[in-house]
Design an enzyme around this catalytic site. Structure first.
Site, mmCIF file in Angstrom:
data_model
loop_
_atom_site.group_PDB
_atom_site.id
_atom_site.type_symbol
_atom_site.label_atom_id
_atom_site.label_comp_id
_atom_site.label_asym_id
_atom_site.label_seq_id
_atom_site.Cartn_x
_atom_site.Cartn_y
_atom_site.Cartn_z
ATOM 1 N N PHE A 26 28.567 -60.906 9.189
ATOM 2 C CA PHE A 26 29.310 -62.163 9.065
ATOM 3 C C PHE A 26 29.575 -62.452 7.594
ATOM 4 O O PHE A 26 28.680 -62.396 6.762
ATOM 5 C CB PHE A 26 28.532 -63.325 9.690
ATOM 6 N N GLU A 82 33.471 -73.010 11.597
ATOM 7 C CA GLU A 82 33.367 -72.207 10.383
ATOM 8 C C GLU A 82 33.633 -73.109 9.181
ATOM 9 O O GLU A 82 34.756 -73.249 8.718
ATOM 10 C CB GLU A 82 34.379 -71.040 10.371
ATOM 11 N N SER A 83 32.564 -73.767 8.718
ATOM 12 C CA SER A 83 32.589 -74.598 7.504
ATOM 13 C C SER A 83 33.144 -76.009 7.694
ATOM 14 O O SER A 83 32.772 -76.648 8.672
ATOM 15 C CB SER A 83 33.227 -73.855 6.338
ATOM 16 N N CYS A 97 34.827 -70.045 6.532
ATOM 17 C CA CYS A 97 34.153 -68.762 6.284
ATOM 18 C C CYS A 97 34.501 -67.767 7.382
ATOM 19 O O CYS A 97 35.427 -67.971 8.152
ATOM 20 C CB CYS A 97 32.645 -68.976 6.203
ATOM 21 N N PHE A 238 23.131 -73.773 13.957
ATOM 22 C CA PHE A 238 23.764 -72.895 14.941
ATOM 23 C C PHE A 238 22.720 -72.092 15.727
ATOM 24 O O PHE A 238 21.574 -71.963 15.326
ATOM 25 C CB PHE A 238 24.754 -71.948 14.238
ATOM 26 N N SER A 244 25.323 -75.804 8.729
ATOM 27 C CA SER A 244 26.426 -76.441 8.021
ATOM 28 C C SER A 244 26.125 -77.915 7.889
ATOM 29 O O SER A 244 25.635 -78.534 8.842
ATOM 30 C CB SER A 244 27.731 -76.320 8.819
ATOM 31 N N HIS A 259 26.719 -74.781 3.346
ATOM 32 C CA HIS A 259 26.832 -73.828 4.455
ATOM 33 C C HIS A 259 25.905 -72.660 4.197
ATOM 34 O O HIS A 259 25.874 -72.135 3.085
ATOM 35 C CB HIS A 259 28.277 -73.355 4.607
ATOM 36 N N GLU A 263 21.269 -64.561 7.592
ATOM 37 C CA GLU A 263 20.874 -63.193 7.919
ATOM 38 C C GLU A 263 20.557 -62.434 6.628
ATOM 39 O O GLU A 263 21.371 -62.387 5.707
ATOM 40 C CB GLU A 263 21.998 -62.475 8.690
#
Lengths: 363, 363
Positions: A26, A82-83, A97, A238, A244, A259, A263
C-alpha cells in the site's frame, strides 16, 4: 461553535480493494492538492455551498469516499477512505493516498467551484507529493511527475514545477501556480511532515489488535499531545490496521491531519497543519516523538504575514532536530511565499543503509 | 611569476565536426566537472605532474583538444577546442561544451591522478550542467541527468543528485560527492553565470567579421572590465564565430573563464570564477552589462571560510539584479558548503514568451 460529526460509511481498510498484485503493498505517501479560488469581480462566494452529493461524485472520480464528516462555522472536514478533504470558504484541500486518481477530480472541483461556489478562477494551486515507493502501481497520470506536470499544464498557464531533495534518495515534487496578480492573502503557512520507517513499537498501536477504535488509538498513540489544546478530532481506525484523523480549531479554518500506514514493510505517516497557536518547531518534535520515523522529510510554506511560519523555516535552516541527522535542507523563494524543504535520517545508524536501496531514480 | 602562453593548434570552430544533422546547431551549455584529490597517507602530491601527452590523450577521449596553454606557479590553464581545463595542485576543472563526452574522461583522470599525481582518492566531486537545448544530440551517457547520475554512481559511493530551478523552464543539475570525513578546505567559492538569448548587438562582437582575433574581441567586448586588475587572459576567437577565454591571477590558483556561442538561434555565454579580489555581486553586474542576456541562471557555492562567497549568496537571496526579474531563487545547505541558485529574466518583456517554448521537460 457548532460541530457536527457523522460517521456515515463503515470503515474498511482502503487498501483492500487496491491490491490485485501478488505481494501486498500500500502506497501511504499522499498526493496533495490545495486550491484557492477567487472571482474577477471581487464578489463573495463559498466552496461550502457545494452540495454533499456533488462532493461524493467528485470523490468517486478520484476513487475514494467519505467515511466521516464534521462541520464548524469555518470549515468542512471529511475523513476519507484514502486520507482527507477540507473545504473552507475559498480553499479546498484534497489529500489522497494509495492508488487514487486525485488529479482526475481536478476539472470537477473547478466546475463545482464555479457552479455552486460562485468562483470564476483558481488563484493559487499547490500540487505536491513525495516520491512513490511503487510508481508502477499508480494510475497512468500519476506514474511520473512529468506526467502530472503535463496534466496540470492543461489547466494552468505558466505553472512552476520543482523537485526538492536528492534525486537519489527521498525527494519531494511540487507544482505551483498563481494568477499573475496574486490576491493578497492573509497570514498563512503550512507545515507537512512525511515519515517512513516508523519505529516498530509505534506501528502496533495503529492496529485493531492494540486499539478498540479511532478514539482509543488517538489517545494511546499520544496524538492529542501533538495538536493544540481545544482542537476537535475525528478519526478512523481501519480494519485490520491503519489510521486517519482530521482535526480543526473551533474559531478559524485551521486544521491538522494525520494518516498512518503501519505495515512494517512500507510504513508511512504524514502530518499536516496550518495552525498558528503553538510553535511549529516544537510541534514537529512532538510528531517525531509520537512516530519515531527512521527518515522524514518536512516542508514549511510561509507567506510574509506569517511570523510563526517564518520562525519555523528559520529554525529548520539553522538547527538540527534532536536525534536526527539533517541530510538536506533547501530554502526557496516562490512567487508569493517562501518554502523550506528538509530531509532527516535518525541518528542510531540503522537507517543509513536503507537509503541506498531506495532506487528513487525509478521515477 | 612565470607565465607561458602557447598557441599550439590552429583554431577551428569546434562545432563543424559535430553537426551531421540537417539544421546547424551547437550546444553552448557546458558540462562541468570539478574534482579535488587527496591521499589517505597525507603525503603531498600534485596533479600538475601529469605529463601533457597524457592530458592530451585524456581530452581525446572527451572529444576535445588543447588550443592554448598557459602556466603559472599555481595553475595550468588550457583553452580547449570546446571550453577549458584548469589543473592546479589538488584540483582539476574540466568544462566542455558541444557534444563532447566529458564523463568518458573521468576514469582516465582518476588514473592519471594516481599514477602521476600521487593521489589515491577523490575527496570532492561536483558535476553540473544546465538543461540542454537538444539532449537528443548528446552522446548516450549525457542524454539525460539520470544517465549521468548512474554513470557517476559507478565511481562514487553515496553521491547526491539535485535539480535546481523550475523543471519547466531552465534548470540546473548537480551531482556532488564528498569523502565521509571531508578534508577541511581553505576558503573557497565558485560563481557561475549561464546566459541565453544574448543581446543581438553583443553577439556580433564575437565574430571574425567584427574582430580580428581573440585579444581584439576581449577588448571590444569589454571583457577586461569583468576580471580583476592584474588578471592574465589568454583567449581564442573561432572561425567564423565563437569565443573562449581563460584568465588567472598571478599569485594564486584563482581563475576565470568565459565561453560564448554567438549564433542568434541558440546564443549562450558562460562565466565562471573563484576569484576573491572583487565583490562577486558587482562582478555579476559587469558580466550582465557585457552580454545583456534575455535569461540567466546563477550559482554560487561558498564554504564557511569564504566571506566573499557568503556575501554574494546573501545578496542573491535578498536582492534583484538591476533590469532583471528573479523568477526563482533557492538556498541549499550541502555537506561542506552552501549553494545559492537563482534564475532571472530580462525585464523588457520580450523574453517571457520564449520561456514557454523551452520544452525543458524533454529530459
Amino acid at each position: 461553535m457548532s460541530v457536527k460529526v457523522d460517521s456515515c460509511v463503515s470503515p474498511t481498510k482502503p487498501c483492500e480493494e487496491q491490491t490485485p498484485v501478488e505481494e501486498y503493498f500500500f502506497e501511504g505517501a499522499e498526493k496533495l492538492l490545495e486550491l484557492w479560488f477567487g472571482n474577477r469581480n471581487a464578489k463573495t462566494g463559498s466552496l461550502r455551498l457545494i452540495p454533499r452529493y456533488e462532493l461524493d461524485a467528485m470523490l468517486d472520480i478520484a476513487r475514494c469516499k467519505v467515511l466521516q464528516s464534521a462541520h464548524t462555522g469555518h470549515i468542512d472536514s471529511y475523513v476519507l477512505s484514502e486520507s482527507s478533504l477540507f473545504v473552507s470558504e475559498r480553499r479546498l484541500i484534497l489529500k489522497t493516498c494509495g492508488s487514487t486518481r486525485l488529479l482526475a477530480a481536478l476539472p470537477i472541483i473547478i466546475e463545482l467551484a464555479k457552479s455552486y461556489g460562485g468562483f470564476d478562477e483558481v488563484v493559487s494551486v499547490y500540487y505536491s507529493r513525495k516520491n512513490f515507493l511503487r510508481p508502477d502501481l499508480q494510475p497512468e497520470e500519476h506514474r511520473s511527475f512529468d506526467a502530472e506536470v503535463e496534466y496540470l499544464d492543461g489547466f494552468f498557464h505558466d505553472g512552476h514545477a520543482y523537485c526538492m531533495g536528492s534525486l537519489k534518495q527521498d525527494c519531494w515534487y511540487l507544482y505551483t501556480y498563481h494568477v499573475p496578480q496574486p490576491v493578497t492573502k492573509v497570514a498563512d503557512h503550512t507545515l507537512e511532515i512525511l515519515m517512513t520507517d516508523l519505529d516498530e513499537d509505534v506501528l502496533h498501536t495503529f492496529t485493531k489488535d492494540a486499539c478498540e477504535n479511532g478514539k482509543d488509538c488517538t489517545e494511546r498513540a499520544g496524538i492529542n499531545r501533538i495538536v493544540p489544546k481545544g482542537t476537535v478530532i475525528h478519526e478512523e481506525l481501519f480494519e485490520p490496521c491503519g489510521y486517519s484523523m482530521n482535526a480543526f480549531l473551533p474559531d478559524s479554518d485551521h486544521y491538522a491531519t494525520i494518516h498512518v500506514t503501519p505495515e512494517k514493510e512500507f510504513s508511512f505517516a504524514s502530518f499536516e497543519t496550518n495552525q498558528d497557536l503553538v510553535c511549529l518547531y516544537k510541534q514537529t518534535k512532538e510528531v517525531l516523538n509520537c512516530f519515531r520515523p527512521g527518515k522524514l522529510l518536512m516542508t514549511v510554506f510561509a507567506n510574509d504575514g506569517s511570523s510563526k511560519g517564518r520562525d519555523a523555516q528559520q529554525q529548520l535552516w539553522d538547527r538540527e532536530l534532536p536525534g536526527y541527522k539533517r541530510t538536506n535542507v533547501q530554502f526557496v523563494r516562490l512567487e508569493t511565499e517562501t518554502l523550506v524543504y528538509a530531509h532527516f535520517v535518525r541518528k542510531d545508524g540503522t537507517e543509513s543503509s536503507s537509503d541506498e536501496d531506495d532506487g528513487a531514480l525509478s521515477e
